[in-house]
Scaffold this active site. Sequence first.
Site, PDB file in Angstrom:
ATOM      1  N   TRP A 120      -0.483  14.024  12.450  1.00 41.40           N
ATOM      2  CA  TRP A 120       0.196  12.778  12.856  1.00 41.40           C
ATOM      3  C   TRP A 120       1.390  12.514  11.939  1.00 41.40           C
ATOM      4  CZ3 TRP A 120      -0.969  11.370  17.465  1.00 41.40           C
ATOM      5  CH2 TRP A 120      -0.479  10.162  17.969  1.00 41.40           C
ATOM      6  N   ASP A 164       8.826   5.989  10.648  1.00 44.20           N
ATOM      7  CA  ASP A 164       9.264   4.708  11.225  1.00 44.20           C
ATOM      8  C   ASP A 164       8.212   4.175  12.193  1.00 44.20           C
ATOM      9  OD1 ASP A 164       9.724   6.742  13.172  1.00 44.20           O
ATOM     10  OD2 ASP A 164      11.139   5.428  14.186  1.00 44.20           O
ATOM     11  N   GLU A 192       6.963   6.368  14.814  1.00 45.62           N
ATOM     12  CA  GLU A 192       6.185   7.517  14.337  1.00 45.62           C
ATOM     13  C   GLU A 192       6.909   8.840  14.510  1.00 45.62           C
ATOM     14  OE1 GLU A 192       2.454   6.572  16.861  1.00 45.62           O
ATOM     15  OE2 GLU A 192       1.851   6.159  14.804  1.00 45.62           O
ATOM     16  N   GLU A 193       8.236   8.810  14.490  1.00 47.90           N
ATOM     17  CA  GLU A 193       8.993  10.026  14.761  1.00 47.90           C
ATOM     18  C   GLU A 193       9.855  10.483  13.591  1.00 47.90           C
ATOM     19  OE1 GLU A 193      11.128   8.804  18.239  1.00 47.90           O
ATOM     20  OE2 GLU A 193       9.488   9.332  19.601  1.00 47.90           O
ATOM     21  N   GLU A 200       3.167   0.245  28.786  1.00 49.87           N
ATOM     22  CA  GLU A 200       4.092   0.428  27.672  1.00 49.87           C
ATOM     23  C   GLU A 200       5.531   0.439  28.165  1.00 49.87           C
ATOM     24  OE1 GLU A 200       4.638   4.513  25.878  1.00 49.87           O
ATOM     25  OE2 GLU A 200       3.730   3.512  24.130  1.00 49.87           O
TER      26      GLU A 200
END
Length: 579
Positions: free
Chosen positions: A138, A194, A197-198, A422
């Site tokens: 992750w 960030d 999550e990238e 989303e």
Amino acid sequence: MRLLAVSVFLATLLASALGTVDTFIVSEAPIAKANLLANIGPSGSKSQGAKAGVVIASPSTTNPNYLYTWTRDSSLVFKLLIDQYTNGVDTSLRGQIDNFVAAEAVLQQVSNPSGSVSSGGLGEPKFNIDETAFTGAWGRPQRDGPALRSTALITYANWLIKNGNTSYAQNTIWPIIKLDLDYVAGNWNQSTFDLWEEVSSSSFFTTAVQHASLRAGSALATTLGQTSVVSNYNTQAANLLCFLQSYWNPGGGYITANTGGGRSGKDANTVLTSIHTFDASAGCDVTTFQPCSDKALANLLVYVNSFRSVYSINSGLGTNVAAATGRYPEDSYQGGNPWYLTTLAVAEQLYDALIVWNKQGNLTVTATSQPFFSLFQSGIATGTFTSTSTTFTSLTSAIKTYADGFVNVVAQYTPSNGGLAEQYSRSTGAPLSAVDLTWSYASALSAFAARDGFVPASWGAAGLTLPSSCQSNSGGGGGGSSGATVAVTFNVQATTVFGENIYITGSVSALQNWSPDNSIILSAANYPTWSATINLPASTTIQYKYIRKFNGAVTWESDPNMQITTPASGTFTESDTWR
Ligand SMILES: *[C@@H]1O[C@H](CO)[C@@H](O)[C@H](O)[C@H]1NC(C)=O
Ligand SMILES: *[C@@H]1O[C@H](CO)[C@@H](O)[C@H](O)[C@H]1NC(C)=O
Ligand SMILES: *[C@@H]1O[C@H](CO)[C@@H](O)[C@H](O)[C@H]1NC(C)=O
């Protein structure tokens, strides 16, 4: 005959357009609230298997699988619920909030791929919904989580103190907050993934929420008499505020979301920052990028416009008309579509700005914000317009309409059952990606509240001054300091009762100089062995002791002090038994 039919049709259209936002909110607000609560364990109807107080991100289990609990999402959701509870909007939430407190206290102690509670584990972004570690690959660590969690809990603690329950704030909530804030103070100056999550670099959202958490935490510590942390929190907050300024891109007139990433840097990260660090007591302060500050408004315009040619559902819309917005224009995740929560964040920033302008009775146009205000009055001059002027009246009215437009975009693309996924399709507007995203529901409820004039509690943004030069924090509390240090692992066998924890302190600053308040918590992952790995000066004789803390009471090990001499390099393991 034909003309009459056309004008009746237009009148009907106009009437329904005028009423759309109010009508949508009346129907959507209860749906959003019910669906949000359905995603919280143990009894939420869509969150079977989640422990009490655990927020699932979405019930979706495939493409994408979001049946996990993220610290960021959960904390933002509970900040909303705590705001509702502490302002008397919904007095039924106390049990849920206490469940959240208990669940987060457990999750803090779960050793995970980012580390243990004492070695960086608080930066872990997500966990399984049964409160075990998620061990797959992750984007970690994500250092906004501890800041957002402590901010939510500080809001609750302040309310408890005001309502005569200082003991629960002091004994149960403060220890959780302190772990998070010590982590923020010690690690803010290291890179982070960030909020999407990238990108691993420095991130505006993370820096800003870290800053706000330390300001609010320092004030709470003072109230609770926890004075030993105050000067460090204030020092690191000043460093964060200084660093925060560096994200502004003066040439582009916007805030660059991340220092890395190979993108334009135009990103909902920045709009979310404005609403989640809104503090009406600071007015339109620019150093904290308040929603009505000139930089935040200029940024909003650039951010919104970056999606006008990217999404076909926006084609043909005028430049002063609301549009669908997403995370960032280069996004390709799940097809790279607009998100409900980012579109609603634009509306919320504008509602927050209107709250402050109306409260202070004036509004200022600067060279920086002129392009934003020109949307509503072409050729507008710089200057301050008081609430008695027609310029103030026409600008605030046009901005309210513009803000409502973003809610209308969401209304237009919300299915008839009121469910908020989303994303919604960039070409058709149909819902996409994870269904029933908890954060989408929270974003709807907070935007609706801002439209109604809701003002969250101050976190201390008013009257801050910028340091003259920015200091880094190389001495970080979570390791990574340079110079001759060795990683020392302390293991101690100690049986404890539920809720009791083991800490260490000692004769050097890395062991907090014999301070019981600032002592370092050990992980119980291998209970009854408690452990922590701490970077200590090499080739040094160091004294230390373990201590127990339970419900505010501190118990030291018996004399004499323990002692080790660290090697010149490498690592070192010390195994002890509680005395
Ligand atoms: C303080 O708050 C906690 C958590 O809600 C509750 O369990 C406790 O009964 C409260 N104590 C008092 C004295 O109100
Ligand atoms: C650490 O802080 C300094 C001073 O503000 C800044 O220049 C640097 O970019 C920061 N690094 C990270 C990773 O936060
Ligand atoms: C705008 O309002 C603020 C807050 O009421 C006040 O301090 C300030 O002086 C006003 N500015 C002008 C130019 O009227």
